[in-house]
Enzyme design. Structure first.
Site, PDB file in Angstrom:
ATOM      1  N   GLY A 309       0.843  -1.246   0.025  1.00  0.00           N
ATOM      2  CA  GLY A 309      -0.041  -0.063   0.098  1.00  0.00           C
ATOM      3  C   GLY A 309       0.751   1.386   0.066  1.00  0.00           C
ATOM      4  O   GLY A 309       1.946   1.262  -0.598  1.00  0.00           O
ATOM      5  N   SER A 310       0.591   2.312   0.676  1.00  0.00           N
ATOM      6  CA  SER A 310       1.037   3.636   0.612  1.00  0.00           C
ATOM      7  C   SER A 310       2.608   3.752   1.146  1.00  0.00           C
ATOM      8  O   SER A 310       3.381   4.492   0.671  1.00  0.00           O
ATOM      9  CB  SER A 310       0.205   4.535   1.429  1.00  0.00           C
ATOM     10  OG  SER A 310      -1.036   4.738   0.851  1.00  0.00           O
TER      11      SER A 310
END
Lengths: 615, 99
Positions: A309-310
């Site tokens: 993810g981020s």
């Protein structure tokens, strides 16, 4: 006719005394002859027997005597201990007794079983069943304490005896269980470092060959050959016991506070690659590993993969800065949605078109801003940097079952991959791999091989260090420092997503992550909330990574960040690492610590609008 | 000749006694090593962080929630007159004087 003079008035004529016959047996000469014959016969018999024993059957009796007198005793080596970096024992072997029996020599099996049962903690029926066999050797109970062994010995049960066997103990229970591993009944490594370094830890068996007297003592002038066992090496880990405990405690609290299913915390030194702690939940006690499921024994930090993810935006940012595609102050228009091919990607929350600098894009974790930068970078360069940062291959720890993650080659990317991969979906990494990314940035762009084993202590007590770990340049130091300044903004800037990770007095650089979890049946289901960061940002000494599986709330900046703060704060204090902050100029007011706890995303806005990284 | 034989027998007796002593000493060494390892285990168990934390908790000790740091400048050395110099930094002065 023979005659003999027998005395006055009598004569022996033809074997008779005159007037009466003399028996042959009474004749002295005959008795003498008979005696002689008997003695000679006896002598011949004895001689014959001696010849038979000492000549004809010499070999047989020599070997029988040798069998009785000579004995080879195998000497098991002492298994080496596993120590933390300060020499504290995490695994150690102690001598125990094993109760054995020769059932053929046990006269009263029921009585023996009844006497042994209360001492061994087993039922009399169970023990009697073991004794009711025609075999010459059975184990009655393996590895009981020496106090129990002494009680068994005092019973003096014929046919029942004791042998020494060592047993493995883990004095701190479940501490570092996933790293240390566990052993089986015969002290063979079955998991973790116990398995990975089984050869080093086991040592080499020895033996004693001697002639012994009936009491079992060595005969002084007899044969005596000894090859002592070579004890196993002690292994010294990079793990810090106290930091390990703090990480495990913080993780357990975080899982409880945020209702997560599982989690991982890793602490490492970016300068030398030392792994100071790996905590996983759920966990297990290696002293009784068989009572736990394999799911609890799994070292998620090294074995499990997840879509980062981020947190992966750090690679996109590093690549873009290094390639000169953007600078920290490069301004860009950032809408809340963006179409690539047939898919529309969204930011975590609806917003009007914003004018953000690239630094703000990262600090506020904008998906659209990052995607736009990724498109400018191009998939080949993005792939190149993910590979340089270590994706797609194991970290080199040689840990059993370690995964290399999943990094598809660019020819396998979909048309929409440039909307997912720059923001960390569509690739899979282990927690240790993503830690390596941040450790590299923290270390001015130099990736150092992580290491769990610092060295070994040989049988002579000499410590042999593991050697300097390999290192390689991934990005330029200037790029790393620029990125660090941006990542400090994640914890310090007004709209930073990671303010809950700030440690008072320290500059902390880091990145939040709230990544969707792939559903094995297709699509996505659930989230991994994460925060990975390092401090002091000016001269990073520690990197800490926290991943929580399905926390509530899902946001890494809300759930994982406080766990990060607790672990980082403890570790800095424990290692005596000062703030390292640059003092303000003369006369300027001292900076006040930000105790606001960070502005968390508004829960009333609910779950993210669309699939994609929600952070 | 008799003395030689006697001497030989005596020597063998001493050797035999020596070997019994050696076996006994080896057993003692092994026993001491066993005790040493047992003690290492007991120490490690006593020092385990979980046990220390539990005992600290029972004694009413807590992990500090926050850690404060004082950012100060190096003070000027006290001159020979014995009078410390006033700190040039107004903030430092406020810190020293307290609220």
């Amino acid at each position: 006719m023979s005659t003999a003079t027998l005395g006055a008035g009598s004569r022996l004529i033809g074997g008779r005394v005159s007037g009466r016959r003399v028996s042959r047996l009474n004749r002295p000469s005959f008795r003498l002859m008979l005696m002689l014959i008997l003695l000679a016969t006896g002598l011949v018999a004895i001689s014959a027997r001696m010849v038979f024993i000492q000549v004809v059957s010499a070999d047989r009796f020599t070997s029988l005597a040798a069998e009785q007198r000579e004995r080879r005793i195998d000497l098991a080596p002492q298994r080496g201990a596993i120590l933390d970096r300060a020499g504290n024992e995490l695994a150690i072997s102690l001598d125990h007794n094993t109760v054995i029996a020769n059932p053929r020599q046990v006269p009263d099996k029921p009585a023996a079983a009844a006497a042994l049962a209360p001492l061994l903690g087993a039922s009399a029926a169970e023990i009697e069943q073991k004794l009711n066999t025609d075999r010459g050797f059975v184990y009655v109970a393996r590895k009981v304490g020496t106090d129990v062994g002494a009680q068994v010995a005092s019973l003096n049960i014929p046919g029942v005896s004791l042998v020494d066997e060592s047993k493995r103990f883990y004095p701190s229970g479940s501490l570092a269980a996933h790293i240390v591993g566990f052993v089986g009944l015969d002290n063979e490594g079955l998991g973790g470092l116990e398995s990975a370094h089984d050869g080093l830890l086991t040592g080499k068996p020895g033996f004693v060959f001697m002639e012994r007297d009936p009491k079992g003592r060595a005969i002084a002038a007899g044969k005596f050959i000894e090859r002592p066992p070579a004890p196993g090496h002690d292994i010294v880990l990079a793990i810090d016991r106290e930091i390990q405990y703090a990480a495990e405690a913080a993780l357990a609290k975080g899982i409880k506070d945020y209702g997560a299913k599982a989690g991982t915390v890793i602490v490492m030194n970016p300068e030398n690659g030392d792994i100071l702690a790996i905590a996983n939940q759920p966990t297990f006690d290696p002293n009784s590993f068989a009572e736990f499921k394999s799911d609890q024994r799994r070292n998620r930090a090294l074995v499990d993969v997840y879509e980062p993810g981020s947190a992966n935006k750090v690679i996109t940012a590093a690549a873009a800065l290094e390639a000169g595609v953007v600078g920290p102050s490069t301004m860009m228009k950032v809408p809340d949605n963006y179409r690539i091919a047939d898919k529309v990607f969204h930011d975590s929350h609806p917003h009007p078109v914003l004018n953000l600098s690239f630094a703000e894009v990262i600090q506020q974790s904008s998906n659209i801003g990052t995607i736009k930068v990724g498109l400018k970078l191009g998939k080949e360069r993005l792939y190149e940097y993910m590979e340089k940062f270590g994706y797609g291959k194991p970290t080199g720890l040689d840990f059993p079952g370690e995964s290399g993650g999943i990094l598809p080659k660019t020819d396998k990317w979909w048309d929409t991959s440039m909307g997912t991969i720059p923001i960390g979906q569509g690739v899979a990494v282990t927690p240790m791999q993503i830690m390596g990314v941040f450790a590299t940035v923290a270390n001015d762009g130099l990736a150092v091989q992580p290491q769990l084993v610092k060295g070994v202590i040989d049988e002579e007590g000499k410590r042999k260090p593991a050697g300097t770990p390999a290192s390689r340049k991934v990005i330029e130091p200037e790029t790393a420092r620029t990125l660090t300044e941006i990542l400090v903004g994640v914890t310090e800037s007004k709209n930073g997503t990671g303010k809950a990770a700030a440690v008072p007095g320290y500059k902390v650089a880091g990145k939040t992550g709230t990544a969707q979890k792939p559903n094995p049946k297709g699509g996505y289901e659930g989230y991994i909330g994460s925060f990975i960061g390092y401090a002091p940002a000016e001269d990073a000494k520690l990197v800490v990574g926290v991943m929580l599986d399905d926390p509530t709330p899902i946001w890494g900046g809300v759930s994982a960040a406080p766990v990060f703060k607790e672990v980082m704060q403890f570790s800095l204090r424990h290692l005596g690492i000062g703030p390292g902050s640059v003092l303000p100029p003369e006369g300027a007011p001292l900076p006040a610590p930000d105790r606001s706890g960070g502005a968390a995303p508004d829960p009333s806005k609910g779950a993210p609008v669309n699939p994609g990284t929600a952070d | 000749m008799a003395a030689f034989v006697f001497g030989l027998v005596l020597l063998n007796v001493f050797v035999a006694q020596g070997s019994f002593q050696l076996a006994e000493l080896r057993e003692q060494v092994a026993d001491q090593e066993r005790q040493y390892r047992q003690m290492r285990y007991e120490v490690a168990k006593s020092e385990s962080p979980e046990r220390v934390a539990e005992m600290a908790s029972r004694l009413g000790l807590v992990v500090p929630a926050e850690q404060e740091y004082i950012l100060g400048r190096p003070r000027t050395l006290v001159p020979e007159t014995g009078e410390p110099e006033e700190p040039a930094d107004a903030n430092m002065k406020a810190l020293l004087e307290g609220p």
